[in-house]
Design a protein around this motif. Structure first.
Motif, PDB file in Angstrom:
ATOM      1  N   UNK A  12       1.066  -1.447  -0.095  1.00 30.31           N
ATOM      2  CA  UNK A  12       0.123  -0.077   0.205  1.00 30.31           C
ATOM      3  C   UNK A  12       0.820   1.439   0.025  1.00 30.31           C
ATOM      4  N   UNK A  13       2.154   1.094   0.020  1.00 29.79           N
ATOM      5  CA  UNK A  13       2.961   2.290   0.046  1.00 29.79           C
ATOM      6  C   UNK A  13       3.070   2.996   1.404  1.00 29.79           C
ATOM      7  N   UNK A  14       2.786   2.372   2.419  1.00 28.54           N
ATOM      8  CA  UNK A  14       2.882   3.283   3.644  1.00 28.54           C
ATOM      9  C   UNK A  14       4.262   3.089   4.053  1.00 28.54           C
ATOM     10  N   UNK A  15       4.723   4.090   4.521  1.00 22.96           N
ATOM     11  CA  UNK A  15       6.142   4.324   4.792  1.00 22.96           C
ATOM     12  C   UNK A  15       6.451   3.434   5.962  1.00 22.96           C
ATOM     13  N   UNK A  16       7.835   2.717   6.111  1.00 18.54           N
ATOM     14  CA  UNK A  16       8.137   1.978   7.142  1.00 18.54           C
ATOM     15  C   UNK A  16       8.102   2.701   8.712  1.00 18.54           C
ATOM     16  N   UNK A  17       8.316   3.954   8.646  1.00 20.23           N
ATOM     17  CA  UNK A  17       8.178   4.679  10.019  1.00 20.23           C
ATOM     18  C   UNK A  17       6.834   5.158  10.051  1.00 20.23           C
ATOM     19  N   UNK A  18       5.934   4.815   9.613  1.00 20.97           N
ATOM     20  CA  UNK A  18       4.353   5.477   9.827  1.00 20.97           C
ATOM     21  C   UNK A  18       3.799   4.813  11.050  1.00 20.97           C
TER      22      UNK A  18
END
Length: 226
Positions: free
Chosen positions: A152-158
């Motif tokens: 989903x393209x959610x950043x790893x540090x979200x």
């Protein structure tokens, strides 16, 4: 089983004898059980009794067939639930193993690998089948959610990814596996360096091992600062 070189005809074709064909059959049966070629070679080099070998392979393949039957049953129920719009009960989403022996068989490849590569032996304690199945359900859900986040393209540090890790570690600690955010980051770093575990993660989703490591490292830093 005595290994014997195949004869080569003038045209370059190999002529296999019965012993070679029997060895090839044994290799193919073991490959169906996901044994590595190195493991198979060691087993066959012991020159086992052919009837005993076939009986053991039959037992292992029958166990796999029964497990696959249960998995297929769960898969069909899940498809039917999607078609009907009625959610499958949570307890039926995962088909676990039914005995200690099945769990030990499932963990055998990893156990052999750790012993061979690192000299580490998994403790031969009695297995709580229900507890192991519950942990497998949670682990599968965690890995699935991490894969979905990655795709989903959610950043790893979200913060959403951090919450997934927080919940996962809380579950692990509540079930007797003491692991800190720092420990988890170290563990995911190890996965990147170890071929066996890297293959397992990347086999689920390309890039998952690297995404998890970045997320775990980021989460560990946040927890340290808190």
């Amino acid at each position: 089983m005595t290994k014997k070189q195949a004869e080569i005809t003038e045209a370059g074709y190999r002529l296999y004898g019965m012993e070679e064909l029997e060895r090839l059959q044994a290799i193919l049966f073991y490959r169906e059980l996901d044994f590595s070629l190195e493991q198979i070679g060691k087993l066959l080099d012991q020159e086992p009794d052919r009837m005993a070998l076939l009986s053991e392979q039959e037992r292992l393949l029958e166990q796999r067939r029964l497990r696959l039957d249960r998995v297929m049953d769960t898969l069909r129920k899940t498809k039917a639930s999607l078609e009907s719009g009625k959610k499958l009960p949570k307890g039926e989403l995962f088909t676990g193993f039914e005995s200690q022996e099945e769990w030990r068989d499932a963990l055998q490849e990893q156990s052999d690998y750790l012993k061979e590569q690192y000299g580490v032996e998994l403790e031969a304690e009695p297995i709580d089948v229900r507890e192991m199945n519950e942990q497998a359900v949670e682990a599968a859900a965690f890995m699935k959610n991490m894969s979905v986040s990655l795709l989903g393209g959610i950043k790893h540090n979200d913060p959403r990814v951090h919450q997934l890790i927080r919940d996962h570690l809380a579950f692990m600690n509540a079930h007797g596996h003491q692991i800190s955010a720092k420990d988890f980051a170290v563990q995911t770093s190890f996965f990147l360096l170890d071929e066996f575990h890297l293959g397992m993660l990347e086999g689920q989703q390309t890039g998952l091992a690297y995404y998890m490591n970045a997320a775990a490292t980021s989460y560990g830093e946040v927890e340290t600062e808190a």
